[in-house]
Design a protein around this motif. Sequence first.
Motif, PDB file in Angstrom:
ATOM      1  N   SER A  37       0.821  -1.207   0.000  1.00  0.00           N
ATOM      2  CA  SER A  37       0.000   0.000   0.000  1.00  0.00           C
ATOM      3  C   SER A  37       0.858   1.260   0.000  1.00  0.00           C
ATOM      4  CB  SER A  37      -0.933   0.007   1.218  1.00  0.00           C
ATOM      5  OG  SER A  37      -0.189  -0.054   2.418  1.00  0.00           O
ATOM      6  N   ASN A  40       1.416   2.365  -3.556  1.00  0.00           N
ATOM      7  CA  ASN A  40       0.263   3.081  -4.106  1.00  0.00           C
ATOM      8  C   ASN A  40       0.263   4.536  -3.673  1.00  0.00           C
ATOM      9  OD1 ASN A  40      -0.492   0.662  -5.148  1.00  0.00           O
ATOM     10  ND2 ASN A  40      -2.317   0.396  -3.885  1.00  0.00           N
ATOM     11  N   TRP A 119      -6.530   4.144  -9.739  1.00  0.00           N
ATOM     12  CA  TRP A 119      -5.233   3.963  -9.082  1.00  0.00           C
ATOM     13  C   TRP A 119      -4.415   2.860  -9.750  1.00  0.00           C
ATOM     14  CZ3 TRP A 119      -3.689  -0.618  -7.079  1.00  0.00           C
ATOM     15  CH2 TRP A 119      -4.648  -1.518  -6.593  1.00  0.00           C
ATOM     16  N   VAL A 123      -0.577   3.283 -11.037  1.00  0.00           N
ATOM     17  CA  VAL A 123       0.481   2.355 -10.654  1.00  0.00           C
ATOM     18  C   VAL A 123       1.143   1.778 -11.897  1.00  0.00           C
ATOM     19  CG1 VAL A 123       0.926   0.086  -9.617  1.00  0.00           C
ATOM     20  CG2 VAL A 123      -0.451   1.768  -8.387  1.00  0.00           C
TER      21      VAL A 123
END
Length: 303
Positions: A37, A40, A119, A123
Amino acid sequence: IFSTLDPFEAASRDRFRDIVDVDAEALVWDFGTLARSLVNSTLHSARNASLEPRMSLHSFVDAEHRNVTARQIAKIMVVTIADYLDQLVEINLWRDVHSHEPPSVLYPGVMKPEVALYWISRVCRGIREHLDVVPRIFEHCTAELSYEAEKEARDLYWQVISDTTTMGAGLKIELLRSAARKNPFIAEPHVYLAQLELQQGDYSACAGSARNALATFYNMGTHWDKRLPYRQWIGHARMLLVRCVRRMEGKTSMPMTTDGVVLTQSLVDEMERVSPIERLNFSTVNATSPLACDFGALATVWS
């Protein structure tokens, strides 16, 4: 290793290395133990969605931080992308059910698509230059989708498929086309458009929508609307293309006998003619032909 073996036992890693090679085991280990995470959030805070040469990620196994290179992170995150693309529904089985005691939701719910491609696309763009092989998704990881556009597209699509009685065909087509414009990386609006255009006798538009659906399915390597499996969405789109192309050619929508019995082998042959799966030399196909779409190349997914 995380479902059948014990990640806290070093011997588990040795057993897994006996099944796969050393590099594959290391990637699986990093994917399952490091706090992804942070990657991200880092990519979202970066102006140009780029990775630092090295990052320090927390490991849940030994509670320490590990320094990993951008190339290692890229491999971990491309597996993460594939993992999320495979389960893009609002109620996620692990996140929303098995990670809670007790869970407060009922799985699978209505299978409404999750808003997450925004997202994932960022990425993908951020790891692109560090990958050995760049997947086809999001224009080979060069394009991004905003949260607002994705949510608007999802809600328009869901509005159409949820209304089975009151909404007219014209409005459905308008909303589906708007959804496809806002999010060009989902195929399912094109499948519904092809069906509506077939119903209206607009066979050219129907064929175009079916081609767009197949091209998007093949480029993404998965489906967005999880109410049906990938193979069924593909099969349905190919059938729609066959029916519309045949009607454009002045034939019945499916090959059949004079008594109306569908000739199944002939239908399979027509599917191969209209939307071939094998790689073909499309330089010999007339660009104005109803068949002029490089499905053969597109069918080789994520390469």
